[in-house]
Each structure stands twice: as structure tokens, then as C-alpha cells.
Design a protein around this motif. Sequence first.
Motif, mmCIF file in Angstrom:
data_model
loop_
_atom_site.group_PDB
_atom_site.id
_atom_site.type_symbol
_atom_site.label_atom_id
_atom_site.label_comp_id
_atom_site.label_asym_id
_atom_site.label_seq_id
_atom_site.Cartn_x
_atom_site.Cartn_y
_atom_site.Cartn_z
ATOM 1 N N ARG A 1 -20.236 68.901 44.603
ATOM 2 C CA ARG A 1 -19.472 70.119 44.344
ATOM 3 C C ARG A 1 -18.815 70.114 42.968
ATOM 4 N NH1 ARG A 1 -16.807 70.526 50.387
ATOM 5 N NH2 ARG A 1 -18.629 71.428 51.390
ATOM 6 N N LEU A 2 -18.729 68.902 42.362
ATOM 7 C CA LEU A 2 -18.170 68.818 41.010
ATOM 8 C C LEU A 2 -19.171 69.233 39.950
ATOM 9 C CD1 LEU A 2 -16.246 65.418 41.249
ATOM 10 C CD2 LEU A 2 -15.299 67.730 41.399
ATOM 11 N N GLY A 3 -20.455 69.326 40.346
ATOM 12 C CA GLY A 3 -21.486 69.720 39.393
ATOM 13 C C GLY A 3 -22.628 68.740 39.370
ATOM 14 N N THR A 4 -23.788 69.202 38.958
ATOM 15 C CA THR A 4 -24.989 68.364 38.980
ATOM 16 C C THR A 4 -24.901 67.210 37.986
ATOM 17 O OG1 THR A 4 -26.011 69.879 37.409
ATOM 18 C CG2 THR A 4 -26.458 70.252 39.740
ATOM 19 N N ALA A 5 -24.183 67.380 36.891
ATOM 20 C CA ALA A 5 -24.081 66.298 35.905
ATOM 21 C C ALA A 5 -23.369 65.101 36.506
ATOM 22 C CB ALA A 5 -23.341 66.783 34.658
ATOM 23 N N ALA A 6 -22.199 65.380 37.159
ATOM 24 C CA ALA A 6 -21.448 64.285 37.778
ATOM 25 C C ALA A 6 -22.244 63.664 38.899
ATOM 26 C CB ALA A 6 -20.106 64.803 38.296
ATOM 27 N N SER A 7 -22.946 64.505 39.668
ATOM 28 C CA SER A 7 -23.744 64.010 40.789
ATOM 29 C C SER A 7 -24.840 63.074 40.309
ATOM 30 C CB SER A 7 -24.351 65.187 41.552
ATOM 31 O OG SER A 7 -25.231 64.753 42.537
ATOM 32 N N GLY A 8 -25.470 63.384 39.213
ATOM 33 C CA GLY A 8 -26.568 62.575 38.717
ATOM 34 C C GLY A 8 -26.139 61.219 38.198
ATOM 35 N N GLU A 9 -24.856 61.055 37.873
ATOM 36 C CA GLU A 9 -24.366 59.794 37.341
ATOM 37 C C GLU A 9 -24.077 58.780 38.442
ATOM 38 O OE1 GLU A 9 -20.979 60.798 35.056
ATOM 39 O OE2 GLU A 9 -22.096 61.949 33.552
ATOM 40 N N GLU A 10 -23.975 59.212 39.678
ATOM 41 C CA GLU A 10 -23.639 58.320 40.774
ATOM 42 C C GLU A 10 -24.867 57.533 41.221
ATOM 43 O OE1 GLU A 10 -20.728 57.627 42.216
ATOM 44 O OE2 GLU A 10 -19.748 58.865 40.704
ATOM 45 N N PRO A 11 -24.785 56.205 41.247
ATOM 46 C CA PRO A 11 -25.943 55.425 41.709
ATOM 47 C C PRO A 11 -26.110 55.541 43.215
ATOM 48 C CG PRO A 11 -24.068 53.980 41.339
ATOM 49 C CD PRO A 11 -23.657 55.352 40.856
ATOM 50 N N GLY A 12 -27.349 55.388 43.668
ATOM 51 C CA GLY A 12 -27.587 55.342 45.096
ATOM 52 C C GLY A 12 -27.044 54.050 45.685
ATOM 53 N N GLN A 13 -26.889 54.044 47.012
ATOM 54 C CA GLN A 13 -26.306 52.875 47.664
ATOM 55 C C GLN A 13 -27.163 52.430 48.843
ATOM 56 O OE1 GLN A 13 -22.100 52.872 48.533
ATOM 57 N NE2 GLN A 13 -21.662 54.388 46.949
ATOM 58 N N HIS A 14 -27.390 51.135 48.934
ATOM 59 C CA HIS A 14 -27.975 50.494 50.104
ATOM 60 C C HIS A 14 -26.913 49.530 50.628
ATOM 61 C CE1 HIS A 14 -32.407 51.151 48.667
ATOM 62 N NE2 HIS A 14 -31.795 52.266 49.001
ATOM 63 N N LEU A 15 -26.237 49.922 51.689
ATOM 64 C CA LEU A 15 -25.115 49.145 52.205
ATOM 65 C C LEU A 15 -25.555 48.376 53.449
ATOM 66 C CD1 LEU A 15 -22.103 48.474 51.999
ATOM 67 C CD2 LEU A 15 -21.625 50.520 53.382
ATOM 68 N N ALA A 16 -25.450 47.049 53.392
ATOM 69 C CA ALA A 16 -25.811 46.191 54.521
ATOM 70 C C ALA A 16 -24.528 45.613 55.115
ATOM 71 C CB ALA A 16 -26.742 45.061 54.075
ATOM 72 N N LEU A 17 -24.291 45.886 56.397
ATOM 73 C CA LEU A 17 -23.089 45.415 57.085
ATOM 74 C C LEU A 17 -23.436 44.211 57.957
ATOM 75 C CD1 LEU A 17 -21.594 48.867 58.191
ATOM 76 C CD2 LEU A 17 -21.282 47.635 56.039
ATOM 77 N N LEU A 18 -22.569 43.213 57.957
ATOM 78 C CA LEU A 18 -22.866 41.949 58.623
ATOM 79 C C LEU A 18 -22.487 41.979 60.099
ATOM 80 C CD1 LEU A 18 -21.669 39.351 55.958
ATOM 81 C CD2 LEU A 18 -23.895 40.465 56.194
ATOM 82 N N PRO A 19 -23.405 41.574 60.973
ATOM 83 C CA PRO A 19 -23.071 41.420 62.392
ATOM 84 C C PRO A 19 -22.108 40.253 62.602
ATOM 85 C CG PRO A 19 -25.448 41.612 62.069
ATOM 86 C CD PRO A 19 -24.830 41.370 60.722
ATOM 87 N N ARG A 20 -21.557 40.194 63.830
ATOM 88 C CA ARG A 20 -20.702 39.082 64.229
ATOM 89 C C ARG A 20 -21.295 38.413 65.465
ATOM 90 N NH1 ARG A 20 -14.418 41.229 63.733
ATOM 91 N NH2 ARG A 20 -14.387 41.442 61.464
ATOM 92 N N LEU A 21 -20.917 37.160 65.672
ATOM 93 C CA LEU A 21 -21.338 36.436 66.855
ATOM 94 C C LEU A 21 -20.145 36.308 67.793
ATOM 95 C CD1 LEU A 21 -23.634 34.755 68.210
ATOM 96 C CD2 LEU A 21 -22.559 32.741 67.175
ATOM 97 N N HIS A 22 -20.284 36.825 69.011
ATOM 98 C CA HIS A 22 -19.244 36.726 70.025
ATOM 99 C C HIS A 22 -19.628 35.609 70.997
ATOM 100 C CE1 HIS A 22 -17.939 41.197 69.334
ATOM 101 N NE2 HIS A 22 -17.728 40.412 68.294
ATOM 102 N N VAL A 23 -18.887 34.509 70.941
ATOM 103 C CA VAL A 23 -19.216 33.325 71.732
ATOM 104 C C VAL A 23 -18.632 33.444 73.133
ATOM 105 C CG1 VAL A 23 -19.004 30.815 71.904
ATOM 106 C CG2 VAL A 23 -19.339 31.900 69.666
ATOM 107 N N ARG A 24 -19.530 33.320 74.134
ATOM 108 C CA ARG A 24 -19.114 33.388 75.543
ATOM 109 C C ARG A 24 -19.752 32.209 76.299
ATOM 110 N NH1 ARG A 24 -20.670 38.981 74.432
ATOM 111 N NH2 ARG A 24 -18.800 40.136 73.810
ATOM 112 N N ALA A 25 -19.849 32.324 77.614
ATOM 113 C CA ALA A 25 -20.203 31.160 78.432
ATOM 114 C C ALA A 25 -21.670 30.768 78.363
ATOM 115 C CB ALA A 25 -19.817 31.430 79.895
ATOM 116 N N SER A 26 -22.585 31.689 78.033
ATOM 117 C CA SER A 26 -24.018 31.423 78.209
ATOM 118 C C SER A 26 -24.607 30.402 77.248
ATOM 119 C CB SER A 26 -24.812 32.732 78.086
ATOM 120 O OG SER A 26 -24.770 33.213 76.756
#
Length: 371
Positions: free
Chosen positions: A335-360
Motif C-alpha cells: 500500500r506504500l507503493g510498488t517501489a517500496a514493495s519491490g525493495e523488500e526481499p522474500g522470506q523463507h522462514l523455518a521454525l524449529l520443532p520441540r521434543l516433549h519427553v514423556r514415558a514412552s
Amino acid sequence: MRESAAERHDRLLALVRERGSARVSDLASRLGVSPVTVRRDVEALAERGLLDRVHGSVSWPSSAGPGTPAAGGGPVLGLLAPSATYYFAEVIRGAHEAAASAGARLILRISDYRPAEDKARTEGLLAAGAEGLLIAPGWQAPGDQAAYGDWMAELPVPSVLLERQPAPGSALDDLDRVCSDHRHGVLLAVRHLVGLGHRAPLLVARSDSPTALAVRAGYEEALGALGLDRPHRVIDSAPAELDPGRFEEAVREVQTAVTSGRVTSVLVHNDVDAIHLVQRLAELGVRVPEDLALVAYDDEVAALADTPLTAVAPPKRHVGLHGARLLIERLGTERLGTAASGEEPGQHLALLPRLHVRASCGAPAPTRITR
């Protein structure tokens, strides 16, 4: 195949959006249904603010038109998900939380893991006024992206892929995306079991979803990273309720691997399969965790098993949360304009899982979550 109400609503919205307004009788004729059905559909859509009703006619509402902010001043976000239940319920919840906090409106379409229908569902979201899209395609087989995914590269609005990693170098690889790092999740599980004194764990996994395929790939990488030899071939699993014969074959193969002494631990994708596996192994005399340490993958219902299952938990809610925030950021920049939009790099965001330790897995549960 009989058309669902959601599919009919999508067609109705597309007709009204194209024309601006239409009579109920004309819509009934175009849709091939009765006027009573159309009136009922129109009432439901009007209650959601997607249409305006005026004396036997309907019109596209100025308050919900394309590019118009939602009631809170934010944009309208469309979310395509393959399911609204297991796994993706949390993704949807996270996206809804982010939209609500930004004053945006989130609208949802479900593909039921039918990738051939992803495009039509997405067009329905656009017809309903979505200014940006969160897309989790219904891919299951390795070739589904090539067969059903090219259209996503040509979408007319900002889009973010959720929990899907396109083939490197493909057109979809240029899209923003937010995903769980399943390879890291598998590494957590393998490293934990080895740390308890086990050799490399056996993998029992499906092959009918992108998550399953990522778990399989992550398993091979984890063994290589830790310098471990595979103790047994990967065992293909299947839902016990849908393919009991194949499920029983997998159980018997696990039983043999354990009783022969070759295997003392196992990683199972997914939770439901792991619970069924533990139950059937117990009937055959193999106990968890006494005879076999087990880690499940997904952590949807793992804690509810008779013997609570240690499980890898992908950050499902945060995938939806960060995906929606990224999309809202993209829409604000646009909405700020195509010039500003074109300057933004794309993003590939990888989120890390967690391990929940239980009885098994046979280890005492820690006071904090293992990362």
C-alpha cells in the motif's frame, strides 16, 4: 460428485462479484439450483458480510469489496488449508490470532487434501474479497506440486505458503513461505534416543503427505550427521482403520526387528499410528518402553496415550501466526507503493520443532522442553 455448499457459495460470489449485482432468479438459473436454495445461500453470505440484499436482488458490498479493509481497519486474509482438524487446526488458530490482533479478517477454505481443487478454492477466497493469501496446498504425493501447483506463481495478490517447501528452483520457490523444520525435528528425536544409549532408531512412517516425506528425508540426514548406520529398512505404515492388512504387516516387521535384538528404539510418524502401534505390539508381547523406546512425530494426541508418548512437536500454531504476520506486513508495504514493495526481499522462514519427553522413551521427563 455432488457440489458442496461451499463450492456453490464460491460460484455465487464469483457471479455477483463479476456483475456487481444480480437477481436471485438469475443466480438460480446460472447455478442450476432452486431459488429457495439461492435465497438460503444469500442469507448465509449476507450474515457474513459478503453480500448485500435488496428486494430480490443481491449486490457486492462496498464494505467487503476487494481491497477494502476489514472492520478493524486491517485487510481481508484468505487461508486455504487441506484440513481444519488434525495438525492444521493449530495452524489455522495461529493465523486467526495474528489476523485478529492486526484488526484483519480471516476467511477460510478447506481442500480436504484434494490438490486438484486447490485452485478453485483459492479463486473462491479471492471472490470473497481476500486481499492476500495464506496457502497450504493439499499436496500428498511427490508429483503433486508439478501437477497442481504452477498456478500459484501467477496469483494477483501477495501470498505466503504454509508448511510446504516447493522444489528448489521452481517458480513457487520464489514465494514467501513459513514452514516447520521437520529435518531438525527428526534430528532432535534421533539424538535423544541415542543419548539414552540406543543405537540408531528404526523409522516407521507414512508416505502420503509433505510432512511424512520430510520426516523420511530428515531421518537419512540425521543418521548421516550423527554417523549412524540404519538398523533396518524404513517401514512403511498405513492407518490401522483404513488399511488394517498393511498396518498389521508393519507391526509384525517391528516386532521381528525388536525380538531379534537389532532394534531397541523407534521413531513413528504420526501420533495416531504410534498409539495403534503401541497397542498392537503390547498384544504381541512387546512392551513400550521396557522392550522398545518410542518417539512419535506430530504431538497432536501423543500425551493422551495409555503410556504418554514422547513426541516431536512442530510449531504448528506459530506457522500460522508468523505466516499471517508476514502477509499483513506484505500488504502494508504494498500500500506504500510498488517501489517500496519491490525493495523488500522474500522470506523463507523455518521454525524449529520441540521434543516433549514423556514415558514412552524410558527417560524421566525434564522440567523444561528440550529444544
